[in-house]
Motif scaffolding. Structure first.
Motif, PDB file in Angstrom:
ATOM      1  N   LEU A  59       1.186  13.373  -6.378  1.00 31.16           N
ATOM      2  CA  LEU A  59       1.782  13.416  -5.053  1.00 31.16           C
ATOM      3  C   LEU A  59       3.196  12.863  -5.179  1.00 31.16           C
ATOM      4  O   LEU A  59       3.389  11.720  -5.565  1.00 31.16           O
ATOM      5  CB  LEU A  59       0.965  12.568  -4.078  1.00 31.16           C
ATOM      6  N   VAL A  60       4.194  13.683  -4.887  1.00 34.10           N
ATOM      7  CA  VAL A  60       5.590  13.291  -5.074  1.00 34.10           C
ATOM      8  C   VAL A  60       6.129  12.714  -3.775  1.00 34.10           C
ATOM      9  O   VAL A  60       6.111  13.358  -2.732  1.00 34.10           O
ATOM     10  CB  VAL A  60       6.450  14.493  -5.524  1.00 34.10           C
ATOM     11  N   PRO A  87      -5.512  10.986   3.867  1.00 37.26           N
ATOM     12  CA  PRO A  87      -6.214  12.253   3.598  1.00 37.26           C
ATOM     13  C   PRO A  87      -5.822  12.898   2.260  1.00 37.26           C
ATOM     14  O   PRO A  87      -6.533  13.760   1.759  1.00 37.26           O
ATOM     15  CB  PRO A  87      -5.817  13.163   4.765  1.00 37.26           C
ATOM     16  N   MET A  88      -4.721  12.476   1.661  1.00 40.47           N
ATOM     17  CA  MET A  88      -4.254  13.090   0.417  1.00 40.47           C
ATOM     18  C   MET A  88      -4.876  12.468  -0.832  1.00 40.47           C
ATOM     19  O   MET A  88      -4.646  12.959  -1.932  1.00 40.47           O
ATOM     20  CB  MET A  88      -2.725  12.989   0.336  1.00 40.47           C
ATOM     21  N   GLU A  93      -4.344  12.932  -7.870  1.00 42.03           N
ATOM     22  CA  GLU A  93      -4.833  11.849  -8.719  1.00 42.03           C
ATOM     23  C   GLU A  93      -3.882  10.654  -8.709  1.00 42.03           C
ATOM     24  O   GLU A  93      -4.326   9.510  -8.691  1.00 42.03           O
ATOM     25  CB  GLU A  93      -4.993  12.346 -10.156  1.00 42.03           C
ATOM     26  N   THR A  94      -2.587  10.924  -8.765  1.00 43.12           N
ATOM     27  CA  THR A  94      -1.603   9.850  -8.853  1.00 43.12           C
ATOM     28  C   THR A  94      -0.474  10.081  -7.860  1.00 43.12           C
ATOM     29  O   THR A  94      -0.350  11.157  -7.279  1.00 43.12           O
ATOM     30  CB  THR A  94      -0.990   9.759 -10.268  1.00 43.12           C
ATOM     31  N   PHE A 120      -4.851   5.092  -3.524  1.00 37.84           N
ATOM     32  CA  PHE A 120      -4.323   5.546  -4.803  1.00 37.84           C
ATOM     33  C   PHE A 120      -4.368   4.398  -5.803  1.00 37.84           C
ATOM     34  O   PHE A 120      -4.056   3.259  -5.471  1.00 37.84           O
ATOM     35  CB  PHE A 120      -2.882   6.053  -4.661  1.00 37.84           C
ATOM     36  N   ILE A 121      -4.749   4.715  -7.044  1.00 37.59           N
ATOM     37  CA  ILE A 121      -4.852   3.684  -8.073  1.00 37.59           C
ATOM     38  C   ILE A 121      -3.666   3.747  -9.022  1.00 37.59           C
ATOM     39  O   ILE A 121      -3.098   2.720  -9.384  1.00 37.59           O
ATOM     40  CB  ILE A 121      -6.175   3.838  -8.858  1.00 37.59           C
ATOM     41  N   ALA A 122      -3.266   4.946  -9.413  1.00 38.50           N
ATOM     42  CA  ALA A 122      -2.187   5.116 -10.389  1.00 38.50           C
ATOM     43  C   ALA A 122      -0.905   5.554  -9.689  1.00 38.50           C
ATOM     44  O   ALA A 122      -0.910   6.459  -8.861  1.00 38.50           O
ATOM     45  CB  ALA A 122      -2.580   6.149 -11.432  1.00 38.50           C
ATOM     46  N   VAL A 123       0.194   4.888 -10.053  1.00 32.19           N
ATOM     47  CA  VAL A 123       1.507   5.215  -9.500  1.00 32.19           C
ATOM     48  C   VAL A 123       2.491   5.329 -10.652  1.00 32.19           C
ATOM     49  O   VAL A 123       2.525   4.474 -11.536  1.00 32.19           O
ATOM     50  CB  VAL A 123       1.990   4.141  -8.508  1.00 32.19           C
TER      51      VAL A 123
END
Length: 135
Positions: A59-60, A87-88, A93-94, A120-123
């Motif tokens: 997700l950008v 909702p996203m 995933e990230t 979200f876990i990963a950024v």
């Protein structure tokens, strides 16, 4: 004839009250100076020299210096971000943050916090190539 003369007494100034007032003023100034905190900090964002490409399933989120942020091409205000991100979580995933170099660190940290609160876990953080465009 002998005249009686009064003994002159020299006036004395009691300095105790003056010292107390000065001491209280010194304490007030020292405590007042102690509460002055740094409001802003100059942070230099480093450039990365890695050649990794952005993940297509991320997700950008584009972060400009001011104004609305860009989430997958949609302009969104910062206070609405958490509601938009929830909702996203199932589709991406990230999260990939693409920030302007002049964007405030406070703004980026708030977006990171909203992404974590949404689930979200990963950024990832995108950097600009030396040519000047994001990967």
């Amino acid at each position: 004839m002998k005249f009686e003369t009064r003994n002159r007494t020299s006036p004395t100034i009691n300095l105790t009250a003056l010292i107390d007032c000065v001491f209280i003023l010194v304490i007030f100034i020292v405590l007042g100076a102690n509460f002055h905190r740094i409001q802003a900090m100059e942070v230099s964002i480093p450039e990365a020299k890695s050649s990794g490409k952005a993940d297509a399933e991320s997700l950008v989120i584009t972060i400009p210096v001011t104004g609305a942020i860009d989430v997958q091409g949609k302009k969104i205000e910062l206070d609405e971000l958490r509601d938009v991100l929830q909702p996203m979580v199932s589709r991406f995933e990230t999260v990939l943050l693409v920030a302007d170099q002049s964007a405030s660190v406070q703004r980026v940290v708030q977006i990171l916090s909203d992404a974590q609160a949404a689930g979200f876990i990963a950024v990832s953080i995108a950097t600009q190539n030396p040519e000047g465009h994001a990967p």
